[in-house]
Design a protein around this motif. Structure first.
Motif, short mmCIF file in Angstrom:
data_model
loop_
_atom_site.label_atom_id
_atom_site.label_comp_id
_atom_site.label_asym_id
_atom_site.label_seq_id
_atom_site.Cartn_x
_atom_site.Cartn_y
_atom_site.Cartn_z
N ALA A 685 0.56 -1.13 0.23
CA ALA A 685 0.51 -0.11 -0.53
C ALA A 685 1.27 1.07 0.15
CB ALA A 685 -0.77 0.28 0.97
N PRO A 686 1.81 1.68 0.80
CA PRO A 686 2.52 3.00 0.82
C PRO A 686 3.53 3.00 -0.62
CG PRO A 686 3.26 1.79 2.65
CD PRO A 686 2.39 0.58 1.40
N ILE A 687 3.74 2.26 -1.14
CA ILE A 687 4.32 2.34 -2.76
C ILE A 687 3.33 2.32 -3.55
CG2 ILE A 687 6.04 0.75 -4.36
CD1 ILE A 687 6.41 -0.56 -1.10
N ILE A 688 2.16 1.30 -3.93
CA ILE A 688 1.01 1.53 -5.03
C ILE A 688 -0.10 1.73 -4.14
CG2 ILE A 688 0.69 -0.37 -6.43
CD1 ILE A 688 2.28 -2.08 -6.26
N PRO A 689 -0.22 2.73 -3.97
CA PRO A 689 -1.58 3.48 -3.25
C PRO A 689 -2.73 3.36 -3.62
CG PRO A 689 -0.21 4.97 -4.03
CD PRO A 689 0.84 3.46 -4.51
N HIS A 690 -2.92 3.60 -4.85
CA HIS A 690 -4.88 3.23 -5.34
C HIS A 690 -4.52 2.22 -6.00
CE1 HIS A 690 -1.99 7.09 -6.64
NE2 HIS A 690 -2.91 7.73 -6.99
N LEU A 691 -3.46 1.23 -6.32
CA LEU A 691 -4.49 0.52 -6.67
C LEU A 691 -4.95 -0.85 -5.59
CD1 LEU A 691 -5.51 -2.19 -9.26
CD2 LEU A 691 -2.46 -2.73 -9.27
N THR A 692 -4.42 -0.97 -4.80
CA THR A 692 -3.85 -1.72 -3.54
C THR A 692 -5.51 -1.01 -2.56
OG1 THR A 692 -3.03 -0.29 -2.47
CG2 THR A 692 -2.05 -2.40 -2.81
N GLU A 693 -5.68 0.34 -2.73
CA GLU A 693 -7.15 0.79 -1.96
C GLU A 693 -7.82 0.29 -3.29
OE1 GLU A 693 -7.48 1.87 0.57
OE2 GLU A 693 -8.49 4.00 0.16
N GLU A 694 -7.81 0.57 -4.57
CA GLU A 694 -9.19 0.03 -5.06
C GLU A 694 -9.40 -1.80 -4.25
OE1 GLU A 694 -10.86 1.28 -7.60
OE2 GLU A 694 -11.66 0.22 -9.03
N ILE A 695 -8.61 -2.50 -4.53
CA ILE A 695 -8.67 -3.71 -4.19
C ILE A 695 -9.22 -4.74 -2.61
CG2 ILE A 695 -7.86 -5.93 -4.06
CD1 ILE A 695 -6.00 -5.24 -6.84
N TYR A 696 -8.48 -3.18 -2.45
CA TYR A 696 -8.76 -3.88 -0.65
C TYR A 696 -10.41 -3.10 -0.64
CZ TYR A 696 -9.11 -2.42 4.54
OH TYR A 696 -9.08 -2.46 6.20
N SER A 697 -11.17 -1.92 -0.82
CA SER A 697 -12.59 -0.88 -0.73
C SER A 697 -13.33 -2.46 -1.26
CB SER A 697 -12.25 0.18 -1.90
OG SER A 697 -12.04 -0.24 -2.86
N THR A 698 -12.88 -2.98 -2.46
CA THR A 698 -13.84 -4.14 -2.56
C THR A 698 -13.61 -5.56 -1.48
OG1 THR A 698 -13.49 -3.21 -5.39
CG2 THR A 698 -14.83 -5.32 -4.88
N LEU A 699 -12.72 -5.72 -1.15
CA LEU A 699 -12.46 -7.17 -1.12
C LEU A 699 -12.63 -6.96 0.56
CD1 LEU A 699 -9.98 -9.04 -3.40
CD2 LEU A 699 -12.59 -8.11 -3.48
N TYR A 700 -11.87 -5.95 1.05
CA TYR A 700 -12.28 -6.00 3.02
C TYR A 700 -12.89 -4.71 3.79
CZ TYR A 700 -8.10 -9.57 2.18
OH TYR A 700 -8.20 -10.73 0.90
N ALA A 701 -12.73 -3.72 2.66
CA ALA A 701 -13.16 -2.69 3.77
C ALA A 701 -14.27 -2.72 3.99
CB ALA A 701 -13.08 -0.82 2.99
N GLU A 702 -14.59 -1.99 5.38
CA GLU A 702 -16.14 -2.46 6.38
C GLU A 702 -16.24 -0.71 5.76
OE1 GLU A 702 -14.65 -3.36 9.85
OE2 GLU A 702 -14.68 -5.85 9.41
N GLY A 703 -17.55 -0.85 5.06
CA GLY A 703 -17.86 0.70 4.79
C GLY A 703 -16.69 1.69 3.98
N PRO A 704 -17.33 2.56 3.45
CA PRO A 704 -16.37 3.66 2.46
C PRO A 704 -15.28 4.41 3.43
CG PRO A 704 -18.59 4.72 3.15
CD PRO A 704 -19.21 3.40 3.92
N LYS A 705 -15.91 4.57 4.69
CA LYS A 705 -14.26 4.82 4.98
C LYS A 705 -12.90 4.43 5.63
CE LYS A 705 -15.56 9.68 6.68
NZ LYS A 705 -14.31 10.83 7.00
N ASP A 706 -13.25 3.29 5.81
CA ASP A 706 -12.44 2.16 5.72
C ASP A 706 -11.59 2.17 4.63
OD1 ASP A 706 -10.82 0.20 6.37
OD2 ASP A 706 -12.03 -1.35 6.39
N SER A 707 -10.22 2.79 5.31
CA SER A 707 -9.08 2.67 3.23
C SER A 707 -7.85 1.94 4.08
CB SER A 707 -8.84 3.88 3.49
OG SER A 707 -7.75 4.34 2.92
N ILE A 708 -7.33 1.05 3.32
CA ILE A 708 -6.15 0.20 3.30
C ILE A 708 -5.30 1.25 4.26
CG2 ILE A 708 -5.11 0.52 1.22
CD1 ILE A 708 -4.30 -2.91 1.62
N HIS A 709 -5.24 2.39 3.74
CA HIS A 709 -3.93 3.75 4.50
C HIS A 709 -4.74 3.96 5.84
CE1 HIS A 709 -2.60 3.72 0.37
NE2 HIS A 709 -4.10 3.62 -0.68
N THR A 710 -5.33 3.38 6.44
CA THR A 710 -5.16 4.14 7.18
C THR A 710 -5.60 2.80 8.55
OG1 THR A 710 -7.59 4.69 7.29
CG2 THR A 710 -6.27 6.11 7.30
#
Ligand SMILES: [Zn+2]
Ligand SMILES: [Zn+2]
Length: 811
Positions: A685-710
């Motif tokens: 995530a620190p190196i590839i912030p956009h794509l990891t967020e895109e994947i994380y938000s679909t597969l892991y995020a619990e709600g829209p506020k949940d970001s891989i970066h936090t």
């Protein structure tokens, strides 16, 4: 689990996330949160030139990776962005664009043009920083030309004056005749060029003395001649007088033990001032000072009939006259190094002038002490600062004779000359526009003359550690001071890192920053420093338009070790893009096989699951260690290699058959993938912030506020590190890989079953290791039967001597 869509447009994804992050305030610093430790990044405010080159990409990627990593470690990260607006570059650009000299306009009108000019560049540069995906908290954005910022700079001026660190005095300084301003040592560049060495005849008792000089125009300001005390050629002349050519002035011939007897004729002119050596000699031998060059860089009346000529014109005229008078004995080309103005390349002159100075040389010991105490990434960069600080023999000249900068908040009493400084509550103030309050402290007069000088731009930008923290207005500013990290290029340690340190030491008697992160230069693909004129220059928009920023960020992170120069290579960016395609496809495949994943259903990990988990935790451990030390190259290599060459190439292949199956063995594979994929995304995530967020938000995020970066950076689970599982897993994986390769070589399609696979092993241990993976081997190689045999034979498995196999196609 949801599934990822089949196609992804990286550029669209990146832009979408940049908007979402800003909208959601993902990177906002929380001033009131005391529950988390704070981490402050002293983002250097760049001078907005309009270009955002690959050097900037490297720079910003470094400190963004640091910011993102610390945020994931649970820190409340303060990551501001300012713009360093003032200074010569803007003035020079405005003068060129409008074809004017700054003196053609009233100061405030010229200043306004500069302010407008710089905004267009700020806009361009901000776009690039956003486009790079840098996790700046944009609510903290500032410009050094804003009145609120100038107020703080002027306030620090008053405080430093109060503390005795700022004084006004007449001292030799570097002066750029083109820019018509004093410049600091740090702004003088060394340029090699071919000049000329002139041999000129001086009169001495009983004959002549030939002196070789590159600066004959300084003859009118020649105040002595130096010869070595042991030079037999000239010993008899010491204490006698010489007569200068053309001007016929009598000057002393003195013994000077540091004369280079091998240069020229071994006798030298001491002038005020040809260079810095002259400055030392004038003080040492108590010689008079002749002002030869005026504020416009022209000859003064001291030059007699050459008065009014520029330095170059005067040189030519004097050389002609010397030649005509028969006093020029020789002229020949000479390779020389000259000091030039960093902004316009004009050779600088050393002149004695009344200027404002900061007593920086008094702080050298403290700077050295702090440089030794703080952490440097990489460690050896500390010597860059120590060497520079100890090389300085002049105080920092603060005043500049320009317009677009912070004014010196001072006036002078017209009657008695006393300095009258502004009061803190009058700030910001331009004394050229505003009259001072009150009367002269010495004589009571209320008739004042404004100080027309402005300050060195570095005086604006070298206060960021305190200003970012909220000084002087936030009572709690020390919570963010000293800055946790000061990032900069190795080329600006002598300016940025140094000025920050002296400035904050003088004001607060404390280090400005606790650590310094240094990046090297970006070289063109030809190995030379990237430069527009060399044709090896790559601008960031060219890269962003084609690849977005996640791919070039990987180049920046992995291109070389921190602090070293790294070449820009399109291949590295392309490799980064291919990695992203691989990551996306792997995660997409996994997400489809995990649609029915039920985390509550129990499942015991199988041997190959234990193998990947152990490898994963080892990778987490390695990547964390590298990240802690700002070793971005090894952090990214550890994460990318694991994902690509261990997880995707081997593990996913080996468990496919289970994912298409049913029951506990399927659930164990699903659980392993679910766990491992999230951790890999976090490491990346620190190196590839956009794509990891895109994947994380679909597969892991619990709600829209949940970001891989936090989300929390993974801690390596040591209990999962299992050397035995790795040993057996490595062997199973190697056999699978080699059998598939052999099938390929034999022309057997991978999905066509083979009748029998005979595996020979030479030890009981290997036998039991392989038995653990018998089913995985059978399923992935499509062997209908597997026979494990003690003893040698078959095609040897690479990297595993003593293990061989034979494929039998027909029963
Ligand atoms: Zn200049
Ligand atoms: Zn007065």
């Amino acid at each position: 689990m949801k599934t990822l869509q089949s196609k992804i447009d990286f550029l669209e994804t990146e832009e979408r996330w940049e908007c979402l992050w800003e909208e959601r305030g993902t990177y906002r610093y929380d001033w009131d949160d005391d529950s988390r430790p704070r981490y402050s990044i002293d983002t250097p405010p760049p001078y907005p030139s309009g270009d955002f080159h690959m050097g900037n990409v490297l720079n910003w990627t470094y400190f963004d990776i640091r910011a993102r990593y610390k945020r994931m470690r649970g820190y409340n990260v303060h990551f501001p962005q300012g713009w360093d607006c003032h200074g010569l570059p803007t003035e020079v650009a405005v003068e060129k664009a409008y074809k004017i000299r700054r003196s053609d306009l009233p100061p405030d009108e010229f200043r306004k043009l500069c302010e407008e000019w710089i905004e267009q560049y700020i806009a361009k540069m901000k776009t690039a920083v956003v486009r790079l995906g840098v996790s700046i908290d944009w609510s903290l954005e500032y410009r050094t030309m804003e009145p609120s910022y100038m107020r703080k700079v002027q306030l620090s001026f008053l405080q430093l004056y109060e503390k005795g660190f700022i004084y006004k005095g007449e001292h030799p300084i570097n002066y750029c005749p083109r820019c018509e301003t004093a410049i600091a040592d740090a702004e003088v560049e060394r340029l090699s060029r071919t000049g000329k060495l002139y041999s000129v005849s001086f009169g001495v008792p009983g004959g002549e003395l030939i002196i070789a000089t590159t600066r004959p125009e300084y003859i009118p300001a020649c105040v002595a001649i130096g010869v070595h005390p042991e030079d037999e050629r000239y010993r008899r002349l010491i204490g006698k007088k010489a007569t200068t050519p053309l001007f016929k002035k009598k000057i002393p011939i003195i013994a000077k033990d540091d004369v280079d007897t091998g240069f020229g004729t071994g006798a030298m002119m001491i002038c005020t001032y040809g260079d810095k050596v002259d400055v030392v000699d004038v003080a040492r031998f108590k010689l008079p000072v002749i002002k030869l060059i005026d504020a416009k860089g022209n000859m003064t009346e001291a030059a007699g009939k050459y008065m009014g000529l520029s330095v170059t014109e005067a040189r030519e005229a004097m050389v002609d006259d010397l030649r005509a008078a028969g006093l020029l004995r020789d002229e020949k080309p000479l390779e020389q190094e000259v000091g030039t103005c960093w902004r316009c390349d004009t050779p600088i002159e050393v002149v004695s002038q009344l200027q404002w100075f900061m007593r920086t040389t008094a702080l050298t010991d403290k700077v050295v002490e702090k440089a030794k105490e703080i952490t440097w990434y990489p460690d050896w960069m500390r010597y860059r600062l120590i060497d520079w600080a100890t090389s300085l023999d002049w105080d920092w000249v603060l005043s500049r004779q320009r317009v677009f900068a912070t004014p010196v908040p001072a006036w002078y009493c017209k009657r008695c000359g006393e300095i009258h400084l502004a009061e803190p509550d009058e700030l910001p103030v331009d004394p050229k526009v505003t009259k001072p309050r009150g009367r002269c402290a010495r004589c009571g007069s209320s008739d004042f003359e404004p100080d027309r000088d402005v300050m060195d731009t570095w005086f604006d930008s070298s206060l960021t550690c305190a200003i970012h923290a909220g000084w002087p207005d936030r009572p709690d500013w020390r919570k963010l001071f000293p800055a946790s990290i000061h990032p900069s290029g190795q080329d600006i340690i002598r300016t940025w890192a140094y000025y920050l340190m002296v400035r904050h030491l003088a004001l607060f008697d404390e280090t400005a920053y606790d650590s310094a992160l240094t990046n090297g230069m970006v070289l063109g693909s030809d190995g030379r420093a990237m430069h527009k004129s060399l044709g090896n220059f790559v601008a960031s928009p060219e890269v962003f338009d084609k690849y977005g920023s996640d791919a070039p960020r990987q180049w920046a992170a992995a291109g070389g070790s921190t602090g070293t120069d790294i070449p820009f290579r399109w291949e590295d960016v392309e490799y980064g893009r291919r990695f992203m395609v691989k990551l996306w496809n792997a995660c997409r495949f996994a997400s489809m096989r995990l649609e029915d994943y039920d985390p509550s259903a129990g499942a015991e990990p199988e041997p190959i699951d234990k193998w990947i988990l152990s490898k994963l935790e080892r990778t987490v451990r390695d990547a964390t260690k590298a990240m802690e030390g700002c070793d971005f190259m090894n952090a990214s290599e550890a994460a990318r290699n694991f994902t690509w060459h261990v997880f995707c190439d081997h593990y996913l292949e080996a468990v496919k058959h289970r994912l298409y199956g049913e029951g506990s063995t399927k659930r164990a594979a699903q659980r392993t993938i679910h766990y491992a994929m999230k951790r890999q995304l976090q490491l990346l995530a620190p190196i590839i912030p956009h794509l990891t967020e895109e994947i994380y938000s679909t597969l892991y995020a619990e709600g829209p506020k949940d970001s891989i970066h936090t989300s929390r950076w993974p801690d390596a689970d040591e209990a999962l590190i299992d050397p035995e599982a790795e040993r057996s897993g490595d062997l199973i994986i190697a056999v699978i890989g080699d059998v598939r390769r052999e099938k390929n070589r034999l022309g057997i399609p991978l999905n066509r079953p083979v009748a029998k696979l005979i595996i020979n092993v030479d030890s009981e241990e290997k036998l039991s290791d392989l038995m653990l993976g018998e089913r995985d081997i059978a399923e992935t190689t499509k062997a209908e039967e597997i026979e494990l045999v003690r003893g040698a034979g078959g095609v040897e498995v690479e990297g595993h001597p003593g293990v061989g196999f034979t494929i039998e196609t027909a029963a």
